[in-house]
Design a protein around this motif. Sequence first.
Motif, PDB file in Angstrom:
ATOM      1  N   ASP A  43       0.792  -1.227   0.000  1.00  0.00           N
ATOM      2  CA  ASP A  43       0.000   0.000   0.000  1.00  0.00           C
ATOM      3  C   ASP A  43       0.826   1.280   0.000  1.00  0.00           C
ATOM      4  O   ASP A  43       0.300   2.353  -0.292  1.00  0.00           O
ATOM      5  N   VAL A  44       2.112   1.213   0.340  1.00  0.00           N
ATOM      6  CA  VAL A  44       2.940   2.419   0.319  1.00  0.00           C
ATOM      7  C   VAL A  44       3.776   2.526  -0.949  1.00  0.00           C
ATOM      8  O   VAL A  44       4.497   3.499  -1.137  1.00  0.00           O
ATOM      9  N   ALA A  45       3.672   1.549  -1.822  1.00  0.00           N
ATOM     10  CA  ALA A  45       4.406   1.584  -3.085  1.00  0.00           C
ATOM     11  C   ALA A  45       3.763   2.600  -4.029  1.00  0.00           C
ATOM     12  O   ALA A  45       2.575   2.911  -3.914  1.00  0.00           O
ATOM     13  N   PRO A  46       4.543   3.125  -4.969  1.00  0.00           N
ATOM     14  CA  PRO A  46       3.959   4.039  -5.953  1.00  0.00           C
ATOM     15  C   PRO A  46       2.857   3.341  -6.753  1.00  0.00           C
ATOM     16  O   PRO A  46       2.889   2.124  -6.942  1.00  0.00           O
ATOM     17  N   SER A  47       1.902   4.124  -7.219  1.00  0.00           N
ATOM     18  CA  SER A  47       0.834   3.567  -8.053  1.00  0.00           C
ATOM     19  C   SER A  47       1.439   2.949  -9.307  1.00  0.00           C
ATOM     20  O   SER A  47       2.553   3.301  -9.723  1.00  0.00           O
ATOM     21  N   ALA A  48       0.710   2.033  -9.899  1.00  0.00           N
ATOM     22  CA  ALA A  48       1.179   1.377 -11.125  1.00  0.00           C
ATOM     23  C   ALA A  48       1.444   2.410 -12.220  1.00  0.00           C
ATOM     24  O   ALA A  48       2.439   2.310 -12.951  1.00  0.00           O
ATOM     25  N   GLU A  49       0.592   3.406 -12.319  1.00  0.00           N
ATOM     26  CA  GLU A  49       0.762   4.437 -13.347  1.00  0.00           C
ATOM     27  C   GLU A  49       2.043   5.231 -13.119  1.00  0.00           C
ATOM     28  O   GLU A  49       2.801   5.488 -14.058  1.00  0.00           O
ATOM     29  N   ARG A  68       5.503  13.630  -7.273  1.00  0.00           N
ATOM     30  CA  ARG A  68       4.232  12.913  -7.468  1.00  0.00           C
ATOM     31  C   ARG A  68       4.037  11.812  -6.426  1.00  0.00           C
ATOM     32  O   ARG A  68       2.930  11.605  -5.929  1.00  0.00           O
ATOM     33  N   TYR A  69       5.111  11.100  -6.107  1.00  0.00           N
ATOM     34  CA  TYR A  69       5.019  10.023  -5.128  1.00  0.00           C
ATOM     35  C   TYR A  69       4.694  10.580  -3.740  1.00  0.00           C
ATOM     36  O   TYR A  69       3.859  10.038  -3.015  1.00  0.00           O
ATOM     37  N   ARG A  70       5.333  11.691  -3.367  1.00  0.00           N
ATOM     38  CA  ARG A  70       5.013  12.327  -2.083  1.00  0.00           C
ATOM     39  C   ARG A  70       3.542  12.729  -2.033  1.00  0.00           C
ATOM     40  O   ARG A  70       2.896  12.592  -0.992  1.00  0.00           O
ATOM     41  N   ALA A  71       3.014  13.200  -3.152  1.00  0.00           N
ATOM     42  CA  ALA A  71       1.596  13.562  -3.209  1.00  0.00           C
ATOM     43  C   ALA A  71       0.723  12.331  -2.990  1.00  0.00           C
ATOM     44  O   ALA A  71      -0.297  12.397  -2.297  1.00  0.00           O
ATOM     45  N   GLU A  72       1.118  11.181  -3.563  1.00  0.00           N
ATOM     46  CA  GLU A  72       0.369   9.943  -3.331  1.00  0.00           C
ATOM     47  C   GLU A  72       0.430   9.532  -1.860  1.00  0.00           C
ATOM     48  O   GLU A  72      -0.551   9.036  -1.312  1.00  0.00           O
ATOM     49  N   LEU A  73       1.565   9.738  -1.234  1.00  0.00           N
ATOM     50  CA  LEU A  73       1.741   9.327   0.157  1.00  0.00           C
ATOM     51  C   LEU A  73       1.029  10.251   1.142  1.00  0.00           C
ATOM     52  O   LEU A  73       0.704   9.831   2.255  1.00  0.00           O
ATOM     53  N   ASP A  74       0.778  11.498   0.739  1.00  0.00           N
ATOM     54  CA  ASP A  74       0.132  12.465   1.636  1.00  0.00           C
ATOM     55  C   ASP A  74      -1.177  11.955   2.218  1.00  0.00           C
ATOM     56  O   ASP A  74      -1.464  12.183   3.377  1.00  0.00           O
ATOM     57  N   ASP A  75      -1.975  11.306   1.416  1.00  0.00           N
ATOM     58  CA  ASP A  75      -3.293  10.847   1.861  1.00  0.00           C
ATOM     59  C   ASP A  75      -3.342   9.340   2.089  1.00  0.00           C
ATOM     60  O   ASP A  75      -4.422   8.759   2.123  1.00  0.00           O
ATOM     61  N   ASN A  76      -2.192   8.729   2.242  1.00  0.00           N
ATOM     62  CA  ASN A  76      -2.132   7.278   2.341  1.00  0.00           C
ATOM     63  C   ASN A  76      -2.067   6.844   3.815  1.00  0.00           C
ATOM     64  O   ASN A  76      -1.062   7.083   4.490  1.00  0.00           O
ATOM     65  N   PRO A  77      -3.112   6.198   4.331  1.00  0.00           N
ATOM     66  CA  PRO A  77      -3.109   5.777   5.737  1.00  0.00           C
ATOM     67  C   PRO A  77      -2.049   4.718   6.050  1.00  0.00           C
ATOM     68  O   PRO A  77      -1.677   4.539   7.211  1.00  0.00           O
ATOM     69  N   ALA A  78      -1.533   4.050   5.026  1.00  0.00           N
ATOM     70  CA  ALA A  78      -0.501   3.038   5.257  1.00  0.00           C
ATOM     71  C   ALA A  78       0.796   3.667   5.750  1.00  0.00           C
ATOM     72  O   ALA A  78       1.585   3.005   6.429  1.00  0.00           O
ATOM     73  N   VAL A  79       1.028   4.930   5.444  1.00  0.00           N
ATOM     74  CA  VAL A  79       2.236   5.614   5.929  1.00  0.00           C
ATOM     75  C   VAL A  79       2.203   5.697   7.450  1.00  0.00           C
ATOM     76  O   VAL A  79       3.175   5.344   8.124  1.00  0.00           O
ATOM     77  N   ALA A  80       1.094   6.135   7.991  1.00  0.00           N
ATOM     78  CA  ALA A  80       0.969   6.232   9.450  1.00  0.00           C
ATOM     79  C   ALA A  80       1.068   4.860  10.098  1.00  0.00           C
ATOM     80  O   ALA A  80       1.731   4.696  11.130  1.00  0.00           O
ATOM     81  N   ARG A  81       0.437   3.873   9.490  1.00  0.00           N
ATOM     82  CA  ARG A  81       0.478   2.523  10.048  1.00  0.00           C
ATOM     83  C   ARG A  81       1.905   1.980  10.054  1.00  0.00           C
ATOM     84  O   ARG A  81       2.366   1.407  11.033  1.00  0.00           O
TER      85      ARG A  81
END
Length: 126
Positions: A43-49, A68-81
Motif C-alpha cells: 500500500d505504500v508503493a507508488p501507483s502502477a501508473e 508525485r510520489y510524495r503527493a500519493e503518500l500524503d493521503d495514504n493511511p498506510a504511511v501512518a500505520r
Amino acid sequence: MTIDVRRVYDPPDPGDGTRVLVDRLWPRGLSKEDARLDEWCKDVAPSAELRTWFHHDQEARFEEFERRYRAELDDNPAVARLAEQGSGQRRLTLLYAIRDTEQNHALVLRDVLVDYLEAAGSTSAD
C-alpha cells in the motif's frame, strides 16, 4: 528509531530490525523464505501508473517522480500505520527490488517516514 533502505536481494542482516518490502510487485526470482520479511506493505508503493511513467526515464524524471510520489503518500493511511509499526522498534529496514540504489521510491518513503516520526518524536535515517 533508525530507518534503513536496502535492496531485498541483499542478504538479510541480523541488525535489520523489522524488514518491510515496500514494492507493489513481488521481486523476481526471490523466494519468500529467502526474503525473510516481517511484512509486505504494498500500500505504500507508488501507483502502477506512476511506476510505469518513472521507469521509462528514471534518471531524468526522478525529481518529478519524487514530487508525485510524495503527493500519493500524503493521503495514504498506510504511511501512518508503517510509521507506528516501526516506532516501537530500534530499526526499520525498507526493502525494494529496483537496481538503482541512488534514485528509488524507498528513499523517498524513508524521508516521508522520518518527517512523520520527527513530528511525533525522534528518529534517524541511515
